[in-house]
Design an enzyme around this catalytic site. Structure first.
Site, PDB file in Angstrom:
ATOM      1  N   LYS A  72       0.822  -1.217   0.000  1.00 46.31           N
ATOM      2  CA  LYS A  72       0.000   0.000   0.000  1.00 46.31           C
ATOM      3  C   LYS A  72       0.856   1.268   0.000  1.00 46.31           C
ATOM      4  CE  LYS A  72      -4.258  -1.934   1.865  1.00 46.31           C
ATOM      5  NZ  LYS A  72      -3.930  -3.356   2.155  1.00 46.31           N
TER       6      LYS A  72
HETATM    7  C1  LIG Z   1      -4.592  -4.433   1.537  1.00 46.58           C
HETATM    8  C2  LIG Z   1      -3.886  -5.752   1.535  1.00 46.58           C
HETATM    9  C3  LIG Z   1      -4.265  -6.804   0.678  1.00 46.58           C
HETATM   10  C4  LIG Z   1      -5.465  -6.716  -0.233  1.00 46.58           C
HETATM   11  O1  LIG Z   1      -5.233  -5.867  -1.325  1.00 46.58           O
HETATM   12  P1  LIG Z   1      -6.461  -5.345  -2.213  1.00 46.58           P
HETATM   13  O2  LIG Z   1      -5.886  -4.350  -3.138  1.00 46.58           O
HETATM   14  O3  LIG Z   1      -7.447  -4.747  -1.243  1.00 46.58           O
HETATM   15  O4  LIG Z   1      -7.034  -6.534  -2.908  1.00 46.58           O
HETATM   16  C5  LIG Z   1      -3.525  -7.972   0.692  1.00 46.58           C
HETATM   17  N1  LIG Z   1      -2.486  -8.129   1.533  1.00 46.58           N
HETATM   18  C6  LIG Z   1      -2.087  -7.153   2.373  1.00 46.58           C
HETATM   19  C7  LIG Z   1      -0.941  -7.403   3.285  1.00 46.58           C
HETATM   20  C8  LIG Z   1      -2.767  -5.934   2.413  1.00 46.58           C
HETATM   21  O5  LIG Z   1      -2.386  -4.958   3.263  1.00 46.58           O
END
Ligand SMILES: *Cc1c(COP(=O)(O)O)cnc(C)c1O
Length: 436
Positions: free
Chosen positions: A107
């Protein structure tokens, strides 16, 4: 770049407006009116470019005249200042490590790019931007560290008391400066409800310039395309030409960006949508029926989403040909027991530690490759977070092998700066109005 709402294909807004609004009034999602195709020459020569160079080329073709090229280049060099290496574990098994940014989760790509885009578009003398964000763990850390020190912005993070991991809480609460953390006596859903209500509150909107940093913002989607191109570049250097990606999915932003990259010309044979028990999309891919359901709690809690908010975007990308989507994307789902088994298997076999989300992507890739053996195709599973963020799920033996990065060790000595509030909206509003 011009965008429309998925609920009104005749609408048209600028990239700047789409970024600050986050979501159209009609509750659709913003999508680019035209999706550029990158030249075959660029794609086949990707191996000659670095990650920031690839990011710049991809962003430039998507954003068009939304930002002068020099400014975009500087913004990307500042935002994408960490690596996303592809690590080979076995013949045709590679892991794309997306956890080398400041919050140790993928993210960071979205949050760092979005924070800088917002800051760029804030004109001199404009009112400070107040970013509100509810988090179940990873989003808050990425947004906090993404906006930390970014001028003319202030971030308020709401997180559920006792429901995020120790490292996650430290990342949220030890920043100071323009970052404020509210520890809500409630669940993630309560936090999200508070943020939503704030956006509809006349008095708050009068006093503050509120915006949201949630995962549906188009400025979070764009930078997530970069690492798919960059992964392909790294595989080209190893002589690989065919690739499949397995993506651990919750809100489907990550895999959505991969599908956008594919639309822009990245040659990908297959995308695997790997989920935990929250299997709305794998069910849809199997049955053709899209049936959202309440989320259930799992070990891979960043994927506990029963109605993935980015699904609308994926459906929109393939609205002309849903069959194409069904042949490009395959779904797999796993329960917690299978997740733990996968963590242990990867550790025992490769001496490599995966977080519970990543473990699900590995298992899905493995199961797919069993059914579809292809020696000329590289399987890549995306590692979305560093395992040290989820210490509670590992055995002592595995925990002892986790390399805890220096920035995490430092967090332990920092002071927690969080304000406790109830899940009552008046409490939250009172804080926003009265905090200095
Ligand atoms: C947010 C997140 C996901 C999911 O990603 P999306 O884009 O919402 O599908 C998977 N793994 C981790 C560690 C995350 O923080």
């Amino acid at each position: 770049m011009k965008l429309y709402s998925t609920n009104n294909t005749l609408s048209e807004v600028s990239f700047k407006d789409a970024v600050f609004n986050s979501m159209p009034q009609d509750k659709g999602l913003y999508m680019p009116i035209s999706i550029p195709r990158l030249s075959d020459d660029f794609i086949s020569n990707l191996d000659k470019y670095t990650l920031p160079e690839i990011a710049f080329e991809v962003a430039k073709s998507l954003l068009g005249d939304a930002m002068p090229a020099d400014d975009l280049k500087a913004l990307i060099d500042d935002a994408i200042n960490f690596d996303a290496p592809v690590v080979k574990l076995d013949d045709n098994v590679h892991v794309l490590e997306l956890f080398h940014g400041p919050s140790l989760a993928f993210k960071d790509f979205g949050a760092r790019f979005m924070s800088r885009v917002m800051s760029y578009f804030l004109e001199d003398g404009e009112k400070q931007l107040d970013v509100l964000v509810a988090t179940s763990g990873d989003t808050g850390g990425a947004v906090a560290l993404g906006f930390l020190g970014v001028s003319n912005t202030r971030v308020t993070i709401l997180y559920p008391k006792g429901k995020v991991s120790g490292v996650q809480e430290q990342q949220l609460t030890t920043n100071g400066q323009n970052i404020r953390a509210l520890e809500v006596d409630g669940t993630f859903d309560d936090c999200q409800a508070l943020v939503k209500q704030a956006f509809t509150d006349a008095e708050l909107n009068e006093k503050f310039r509120l915006t949201s940093a949630n995962s549906i913002n188009i400025a979070r989607l764009v930078p997530q395309t970069f690492y798919y191109f960059n992964a392909y570049a790294q595989l080209l250097r190893q002589g690989v030409k065919k690739v499949i990606f397995s993506v651990p999915s919750g809100n489907f932003g990550n895999i959505g960006a991969g599908l956008l990259a594919w639309k822009m010309g990245l040659p990908v044979e297959k995308f695997i949508a790997a989920t935990n028990a929250n299997d709305t999309v794998p069910e849809f891919l199997k049955t053709g029926v899209y049936q959202p359901k309440p989320s259930v709690a799992t070990l891979s809690n960043a994927m506990d989403v029963g109605n993935p908010s980015n699904w609308v975007r994926i459906a929109d990308l393939f609205k002309a040909d849903m069959e194409e989507l069904k042949s490009l994307v395959i779904g797999f789902k796993y329960n917690d027991e299978e997740t733990v088994k996968a963590i242990n298997w990867v550790f025992d076999t490769y001496g490599y530690v995966v977080c519970p989300h990543t473990a699900i992507a590995w298992q899905a890739l493995t199961d797919y490759q069993q059914d579809h053996p292809a020696t000329d195709t590289a399987g890549v599973f995306l590692s979305t977070a560093h395992p040290c963020k989820f210490p509670d799920v590992f055995s002592d033996e595995i925990t002892a092998k986790i390399d805890v990065p220096a920035q995490v060790k430092e967090l332990a000595s920092k002071t927690k700066l969080a304000i406790a509030i109830s899940k009552d909206f008046e409490d939250f509003k009172g804080y926003l109005l009265n905090a200095k």
